[in-house]
Design a protein around this motif. Structure first.
Motif, short mmCIF file in Angstrom:
data_model
loop_
_atom_site.label_atom_id
_atom_site.label_comp_id
_atom_site.label_asym_id
_atom_site.label_seq_id
_atom_site.Cartn_x
_atom_site.Cartn_y
_atom_site.Cartn_z
N UNK A 133 0.87 -1.18 0.00
CA UNK A 133 0.00 0.00 0.00
C UNK A 133 0.91 1.23 0.00
N UNK A 134 0.85 2.00 -1.08
CA UNK A 134 1.65 3.22 -1.18
C UNK A 134 0.89 4.40 -0.58
N UNK A 135 1.65 5.36 -0.05
CA UNK A 135 1.04 6.54 0.56
C UNK A 135 1.72 7.80 0.00
N UNK A 136 1.36 8.20 -1.23
CA UNK A 136 2.02 9.34 -1.86
C UNK A 136 1.79 10.67 -1.14
N UNK A 137 0.68 10.77 -0.41
CA UNK A 137 0.45 11.96 0.42
C UNK A 137 -0.47 11.55 1.57
N UNK A 138 -0.67 12.39 2.57
CA UNK A 138 -1.43 11.99 3.76
C UNK A 138 -2.87 11.58 3.50
#
Length: 524
Positions: A133-138
């Motif tokens: 699971x990627x989290x490119x921004x909050x």
């Protein structure tokens, strides 16, 4: 990218309140709700069952909700996109959501929760395709999949994907025994835990900083555990209890129908997909012989059970998938009640009658706590199978733990059992039939059933994104499994919700009370 229509969660909640029910659905009040299964943990990321999923859906928010037509709706994720190659799902989170301790809910919490569920939930097929699971921004989480996962949007529903605070549960302590599973619980949903008396009751209070303004309507929910259905009905009649979901006791339902202060609905259980069945120990003689399994199945009068024992409240089950599910197929091997055929099959299997008329002596166990769905049917097996020369000893379990131990250790001949499908066959059906899921755990492939073709079909259905092609795969699966009869499907669970007529907006989405009770209210 395949885009879904963006809908305001508040607008969706408001639309649910229409007509007369909405007019007197006022804010405030305390709803007292009953349950038959005691709550032992509130963390439905690592546990299943109504005792955790119902309160868990109030304490924790999930990315999505679902309506009564199986459609996904925004919740913690205000919108989402499924990639054209079906190998990723992008969630766009609300920016105003906070945990019960006031800290913001971010994509890091979503990523932590999804991986935690994948690695710890008893439904091990549910998030098995999730890679990372990627989290490119909050406020953006991108779920990367190893292969297409057609059940992913249901797996993100309220009973199955609670969003946990990483700053609480990510402290290195074992998640399954984490102290915050039962004490000082920091949730993300519409209600917060105020009190917990194990085995007795729990109290939930409205979280005033919940991200959907004006929701929930109730001030608090008290969930009380009742030892039997008679007690809960007496409490309903006395007005001390307002609602009892997951109710299937025939006599009490019939009695409740005559009470003008009470109402009954069978809505809210579409995604539960519960089926009662008789489990065979396929690795134990003589149940390794298909003729024996077929004979016993022919000796069970399902119509009698549904119409007489259950007073017409249940429906005959035809196979491994509930008839309310889109993947259901009626084109299966059917086992009509036929004692002559049953006896012929036993003769062919070499189980001839002795001088006392007995061919075989067996034991029959049953899942405790379900009087009509389990105990009465197990007791029915004794006279039913006696007609074909099988002597049955019904073994009453001391408690759930003792029955579960027998199932896990495969220490049984036959046993009544039941399981829920939870929204999609990948989530709740595959676990019973995959040969790779024969494990020393309850609610796995306890029949010890092995068929390579079934494994192939389920593996293909698990990753087929096209609904029509998937239905074809499941149709063959149902045909193959019912021909093999590793267990004997008896009835679809006849769940109902009994409630006071003061209750407004009783949950009737596909998850019922295992979804957030945002609009439930009490009239004066």
């Amino acid at each position: 990218m395949k885009r879904w229509l963006i809908v305001s969660a508040l607008a969706a909640a408001s639309c649910a309140m229409t007509g007369a029910a909405a007019k007197d659905a006022k804010r405030g009040g305390t709803l007292v709700m009953g349950q038959s299964v005691a709550t032992s943990t509130f963390n439905n990321a690592v546990a299943s069952g109504t005792g955790v999923m119902v309160p868990g859906a109030q304490i924790f928010a999930s990315p999505l909700m679902h309506d009564d037509k199986w459609n996904p709706e925004p919740y913690l994720a205000e919108r989402w996109e499924v990639a054209k190659d079906n190998l990723s799902v992008t969630l766009h989170l609300r920016k105003d959501a906070v945990f019960h301790d006031g800290k913001p809910i971010t994509s890091e919490d979503v990523a932590f929760s999804i991986i935690t569920i994948r690695d710890n939930h008893p439904f091990n097929t549910m998030l098995k395709p999730v890679d990372t699971v990627d989290t490119p921004d909050p406020h953006t989480a991108v779920i990367r999949l190893k292969h297409p996962h057609p059940a992913i949007l249901y797996a993100m529903g309220p009973p199955l994907m609670p969003i946990l605070p990483k700053h609480v549960y990510g402290d290195g302590r074992p998640i399954k025994t984490h102290p915050s599973n039962t004490k000082d619980v920091v949730g993300s949903g519409p209600f917060k835990l105020a009190e917990f008396k194990p085995g007795d009751q729990l109290v939930l209070e409205r979280f005033d900083k919940f991200f959907i303004k004006g929701r929930p309507l109730l001030d608090r929910i008290i969930i009380k555990t009742y030892p039997d259905s008679q007690t809960s009905l007496l409490e309903l009649e006395a007005g001390r209890l307002h609602m009892q979901p997951f109710f299937n006791r025939v006599l009490e339902i019939e009695r409740a129908k005559s009470n003008p202060q009470l109402a009954i609905t069978s809505g809210g259980y579409q995604a539960i997909g519960g089926i009662n069945w008789l489990l065979f120990n396929n690795k134990k003689k003589p149940f390794d012989d298909i003729r024996v399994r077929q004979a016993i199945t022919h000796a069970i009068d399902r119509e009698f059970i549904a119409k007489a024992l259950h007073k017409g409240l249940s429906k005959v089950a035809t196979g491994p998938i509930h008839s309310s599910f889109p993947q259901y197929s009626p084109d299966v091997t059917r086992y009509k009640f036929d004692l002559k055929k049953a006896e012929a099959l036993l003769d062919a299997a070499g189980l001839t009658k002795g001088a006392d008329g007995v061919r075989l002596k067996i034991t029959c166990d049953y899942y405790p706590g379900d009087e009509d769905g389990q105990k009465r049917i197990a007791e029915y097996m004794k006279p039913a199978l006696k007609k074909i020369g099988i002597e049955v000893e019904v073994r009453a379990p001391a408690d759930f733990a003792s029955w579960a131990k027998r199932m896990a250790q495969k220490d049984f001949d036959i046993s009544m059992d039941a399981a829920f499908a939870w929204g999609d066959p990948v989530i709740g059906v595959h676990r019973t039939y995959l040969s790779t899921n024969i494990r020393p755990l309850v609610f796995t492939n306890n029949a010890q059933y092995v068929n390579p073709r079934v494994d192939e079909l389920l593996a293909a259905a698990e990753r087929e994104p096209d609904a029509d092609k998937r239905k074809v795969l499941y149709a063959e699966f149902q045909k193959v499994v019912t021909a093999d009869v590793p267990l004997s499907w008896v009835t679809e669970l006849p769940y109902h919700t009994i409630y006071s007529r003061r209750v407004r907006n009783v949950p009737v989405t596909i998850w019922g009370t295992a979804s957030p009770m945002l609009d439930v209210a009490l009239a004066d």
